[in-house]
Design a protein around this motif. Structure first.
Motif: not given
Length: 263
Positions: A1, A169-170, A172, A178, A236-238, A240
């Motif tokens: 990343s 869970t992803w 960052t 998670e 990814h949370d962005n 999800n």
């Protein structure tokens, strides 16, 4: 990343090598290198003479490194020293085909063909401070792994299919935790509630054991396709919407689905 973050380095490994490269200048611009140029030298790392049998790796949010091996060992390296593992969990005889680690580095997930190992790296040092096996040798504080398996009936229906690519869970961002573990097996996706998993396999709780290890078979198994599921992973949370959506890849298509309830 590294392309999305301020970090300017990337890692690589083979059977007996764990190294770090830096492809950028001090201004963060990727260096243009002609095809005939001398290969880029390591910014750090180590060539081991023999015997490590590295297979896979994953990094924590602050750059600590977990490495899985052909011998089943889980080696934990700090971000500063790649020549010697701070902690090495002994193997159980099966090759680790994939590995993942939580953002805070307190848990490692190691995929083997017949089971998945969940390992806690957190402990209190001699000063009573909470730390992890990435920065300090765990020694006698090393806990036994917890084992995730299919129950006998489900295992029989899988016709010997192997677990693939177990993932948390992803996450960052610092402070987020998670919530689930997901893996693929045969034509199915299998999911565990991570919070319940930690509780159900905690020391002192009653439950099944395998090879003397606490074993969790409380999961949701979702038959998805007639073809093999190559990998299942959380978005990814962005991207999800509810923190519970999966991306599933089979040999011929990719699709998304909701995961599971947290309670």
């Amino acid at each position: 990343s590294s392309q999305m973050e301020s970090c300017s380095t990337f890692l690589g490994l083979d059977d007996n090598r764990l190294v770090r490269w830096d492809m950028r200048t001090s201004k963060g611009v990727v260096t243009e290198s002609p095809a005939a140029a001398t290969p880029l030298g390591y910014a750090g790392g180590h060539d081991f003479s023999r015997g490590t049998g590295f297979k896979c790796m994953a990094t924590t949010g602050d750059g600590m490194i977990a490495v899985g091996g052909v011998d089943g060992r889980i080696r934990l390296y700090s971000d500063q020293v790649l020549s010697r593992a701070k902690t090495s969990f002994p193997g159980l005889g099966s090759t680790i085909t994939d590995i993942d680690v939580t953002f805070d580095g307190k848990w490692v997930l190691a995929t083997c063909d017949a089971y998945i190992l969940l390992v806690s790296t957190a402990f209190r040092n001699k000063n009573g401070s909470l730390t992890t096996g990435f920065t300090h040798p765990m020694g006698a504080n090393m806990p036994a792994p917890r084992m995730l398996k299919l129950d006998p009936a489900d295992a029989q229906r899988m016709h010997g299919a192997s677990f693939q690519h177990a993932r948390f869970t992803w996450v960052t961002e610092q402070g987020k935790h998670e919530r689930f573990v997901v893996a693929s097996v045969g034509g199915c996706t299998v999911m565990w509630n991570f919070r319940q998993l930690k509780q159900s396999t905690a020391p002192g709780t009653q439950g099944p054991t395998t090879m003397g290890l606490r074993t969790c078979m409380d999961y949701i198994l979702r038959p998805l396709k007639d073809e093999k599921v190559v990998q299942s992973a959380f978005m990814h949370d962005n991207f999800n919407r509810n923190g519970q959506e999966l991306v599933v890849a089979t040999e011929h298509e990719i699709f998304s689905l909701a995961a599971m309830d947290e309670d």
